[in-house]
Motif scaffolding. Structure first.
Motif, PDB file in Angstrom:
ATOM      1  N   THR A  14     -23.638 -13.811   9.363  1.00 54.06           N
ATOM      2  CA  THR A  14     -24.004 -13.874   7.947  1.00 54.06           C
ATOM      3  C   THR A  14     -23.113 -12.994   7.084  1.00 54.06           C
ATOM      4  N   TYR A  15     -22.885 -11.759   7.518  1.00 57.51           N
ATOM      5  CA  TYR A  15     -22.161 -10.807   6.679  1.00 57.51           C
ATOM      6  C   TYR A  15     -20.671 -10.729   6.979  1.00 57.51           C
ATOM      7  N   GLU A 604     -18.454 -26.392   2.079  1.00 58.68           N
ATOM      8  CA  GLU A 604     -18.885 -25.007   2.275  1.00 58.68           C
ATOM      9  C   GLU A 604     -19.342 -24.777   3.710  1.00 58.68           C
ATOM     10  N   SER A 605     -19.996 -25.769   4.269  1.00 62.47           N
ATOM     11  CA  SER A 605     -20.462 -25.659   5.657  1.00 62.47           C
ATOM     12  C   SER A 605     -19.275 -25.505   6.610  1.00 62.47           C
ATOM     13  N   LEU A 608     -17.713 -22.046   6.410  1.00 64.19           N
ATOM     14  CA  LEU A 608     -18.425 -21.018   7.178  1.00 64.19           C
ATOM     15  C   LEU A 608     -18.024 -21.013   8.647  1.00 64.19           C
ATOM     16  N   GLN A 615     -21.401 -15.238   4.386  1.00 61.33           N
ATOM     17  CA  GLN A 615     -22.122 -15.843   3.262  1.00 61.33           C
ATOM     18  C   GLN A 615     -21.659 -15.285   1.911  1.00 61.33           C
ATOM     19  N   ASN A 616     -21.480 -13.975   1.835  1.00 63.54           N
ATOM     20  CA  ASN A 616     -21.127 -13.373   0.545  1.00 63.54           C
ATOM     21  C   ASN A 616     -19.722 -13.763   0.099  1.00 63.54           C
ATOM     22  N   LYS A 619     -19.680 -17.325  -1.074  1.00 64.34           N
ATOM     23  CA  LYS A 619     -20.233 -17.420  -2.431  1.00 64.34           C
ATOM     24  C   LYS A 619     -19.208 -16.969  -3.478  1.00 64.34           C
TER      25      LYS A 619
END
Length: 637
Positions: A14-15, A604-605, A608, A615-616, A619
């Motif tokens: 995530t980060y 976007e998927s 990733l 995620q950040n 964005k």
């Protein structure tokens, strides 16, 4: 954050945008989350920071990270904030008002991670904050600084122990370093009072680094560097010099040659020094020339070469400084330019070392350790065996086979029978009564006309001029080998001398002294061996057969177009970095851009799935990079 339902792997993805942990990371993280102390010895670029940052987000309170340099803290905090993690630093670069504000925010739970200078721990304001704020973990970065037997001892690190003793609730202690011998490792655990720690050593081998030693004099060094930089245009590099004078002289030379260069040393004022560092970090300068005051904690990932203009004082120093190359895991070069004068410079610098806070016995012990390290470092420069194995063996990793990825492994040798020469060396040391150093011994044997030899009467010795058919380097190789074999003893200190060791074996009839010497031919350049991470050759070499995007996307560019796309994305990254006032590698590393060129995300998927995109950052920057890739593909069929 802080919820037990979130796993470390989810935090990582995530980060930080990574799908899996590297060697050793998960074990250390699990140790910390189990409430146990940890000590990790991992090479530069192995991801030490993630080992404490990931659990910091899962532990209930704050994690304090004790860090030695302002630049290191600023880099780490910028990276964390870019990843969407609230972090701060407390050091002398802030005003007291800014520090009070940061501590106030921290007390209210705004920050999960706070970087702090060791000197700050004993201030009343910080201690008051720490005593009234839940602290789950204290992390000691660059932990070798706490040991007097380490190469970079800092007395301020000893304050950490007193600080931790005062904290309520016994926070977890974790310590991290890239350079620690067995003695230093045990010292770290003892001084920090780690309780039943899990000690994780992932090894010291940086497989992507190509080590090389070149034997050159001053002017030859200058020519080598000028030619090297000319043939490595657009590649980021660091050149380390032993003295400020060398830094300034080389800087002026390269500047006249039109090289994009900056410099860094302690003789420059703080503001100019910071500007120089920023010019390098923000890619405004291709090369930085610096003393070893530069670079500790610099996370710039795309340094493709580190050249040492002078020999460092220890293997630890060399490993740490050379290790600033190739942090992204891509091929990089570590080149040491050696001349005998380097040994004298190192002895002079060690002779002026600050021994603040040590008693006489400790000073003598450190001096002895320094002298021993210097001899081992000189041995690295003189060895004809595998350079990588020499480093690994020093740190306690036994290796059997040569690495086939260093200058010595790619060099041809001739073997000289120097048995008779060795006996003349012993004879010379005997005539000198063990009162003089290597330079005078060699000068005597070569029949040098130096005034100093006449002063001591060496020109009347029986051994004078007996080995004039040999070169100075031949005799240095021989003496270095004889020291390793115990036939000669080299004393410690700034003015070390040579004495006769145990020569009983040498006196036996069948004993031979065989010395390996480089054949006089052009050495294989490491740059011919390694791929250019930015060029067409890199993408041609990559095996992308398993990449699902490329298997189905008929628009996938060939190697030349991938290289062009990389450059396009690099320019976009530079533009964003200027807008955000952060170094380009903090937006995305080169490795992330290369992965974008391979995977060609269209959504976007899919973005990733690119390594290093969390995620950040998705964005903040995802759409701009997706648009750039889409536009490039449209324009290039």
């Amino acid at each position: 954050m802080g919820s037990s339902t979130i796993t470390p792997l989810q935090i990582l993805k995530t980060y930080f945008g990574y799908d899996s942990f590297r060697e050793g990371q998960e074990e250390i993280i699990d140790t910390i989350l189990d409430g146990r102390d940890a000590l990790a010895i991992m090479p530069t670029g192995a991801g030490k920071s993630l080992c404490y940052q990931v659990p910091a987000l899962l532990l209930p309170g704050i994690t304090l990270v004790v860090s030695p340099l302002i630049s290191l803290m600023q880099d780490q905090v910028k990276s964390l904030n870019e990843a969407g993690i609230h972090a701060a630093y407390i050091n002398s670069s802030l005003t007291e008002g800014q520090i009070s504000k940061a501590l106030s925010f921290a007390a209210r739970g705004v920050y999960k991670i706070i970087y702090v200078a060791p000197e700050r721990l004993e201030t009343a304001s910080f201690l008051a904050f720490a005593l009234h704020t839940p602290i789950s973990m204290v992390t000691v970065d660059e932990a070798h600084c706490i040991s007097q037997w380490g190469q970079d001892f800092r007395p301020s690190y000893l304050k950490i122990v007193d600080f931790v003793r005062q904290l309520p609730g016994h926070p977890i202690l974790s310590a991290f370093t890239a350079t620690a011998t067995e003695v230093v490792k045990n010292d770290i655990a003892r001084i920090l009072e780690l309780k039943n720690p899990n000690i994780v050593i992932t090894g010291f081998d940086r497989k992507n680094l190509y080590y090389r030693v070149e034997h050159l004099t001053g002017k030859q060094k200058d020519t080598f560097i000028a030619n090297y930089i000319a043939s490595h245009a657009n590649e980021s590099g660091i050149i380390y010099c032993a003295t400020r004078k060398n830094v300034d002289t080389l800087y002026e030379q390269l500047l006249k040659q039109g090289v994009s260069v900056t410099r860094y040393h302690a003789g420059m004022n703080t503001e100019i020094r910071k500007e120089s560092q920023d010019d390098f970090i923000y890619d405004r300068a291709q090369v930085v020339i610096a003393t070893n005051a530069f670079g500790m904690g610099i996370d710039k990932s795309n340094v493709r070469f580190v050249i040492h203009y002078n020999m460092p004082q220890s293997i630890e120093n060399y490993y740490q400084e050379a290790g600033r190359a190739g942090r992204d895991g891509e091929p990089a070069e570590c080149i040491l330019l050696f001349s005998p004068q380097d040994v004298m410079i190192s002895k002079m610098l060690l002779g002026s070392k600050d021994f603040e806070g040590m008693d006489f016995a400790e000073m003598e012990q450190v001096r002895h350790q320094d002298a021993k390290r210097l001899q081992i470092m000189e041995g690295y420069c003189m060895t004809t065996s595998c350079l990588r194995n020499y480093i690994l063996n020093y740190f306690g990793e036994s290796t059997d086979q040569p690495c086939d990825n260093c200058g010595n492994c790619h060099q041809e040798f001739e073997e000289l029978d120097m048995t008779q020469d060795a006996k003349w060396v012993i004879g010379c040391i005997t005539e000198m009564r063990g009162r003089y150093g290597q330079a005078l011994v060699i000068g005597t044997l070569l029949g040098s006309k130096r005034a100093r030899l006449r002063e001591i009467g060496a020109d009347s010795y029986n051994c004078y001029g007996q080995l004039q058919s040999r070169t100075e380097n031949d005799l240095r190789l021989l003496i270095s080998q004889m020291i390793r074999q115990g036939y000669i003893v080299q004393t410690d200190g700034e003015y070390s001398v040579l004495k006769v060791g145990n020569i009983s074996e040498l006196q036996q009839k069948n004993t031979q002294i065989l010395v390996k010497k480089f054949k006089e031919k052009e050495k294989i350049s490491a740059s011919k061996k390694r791929k250019n991470p930015y060029g067409k050759s890199y993408f041609e070499a990559e095996n992308t057969a398993g990449n699902s995007n490329e298997a189905t996307n008929t628009s996938s560019p060939n190697a030349a177009k991938k290289s062009a796309l990389f450059e396009t994305l690099r320019q976009l990254r530079l533009q964003i970095a200027k807008e955000e006032s952060v170094p380009p590698y903090i937006v995305f590393t080169d490795k992330t851009l290369i992965d974008m060129c391979e995977k060609l995300p269209g959504t976007e998927s899919e973005m990733l799935d690119v390594s290093g995109v969390g995620q950040n950052k998705l964005k903040k920057y995802g759409q701009r990079f997706l648009q750039e890739i889409s536009s490039f593909l449209s324009n290039n069929n």
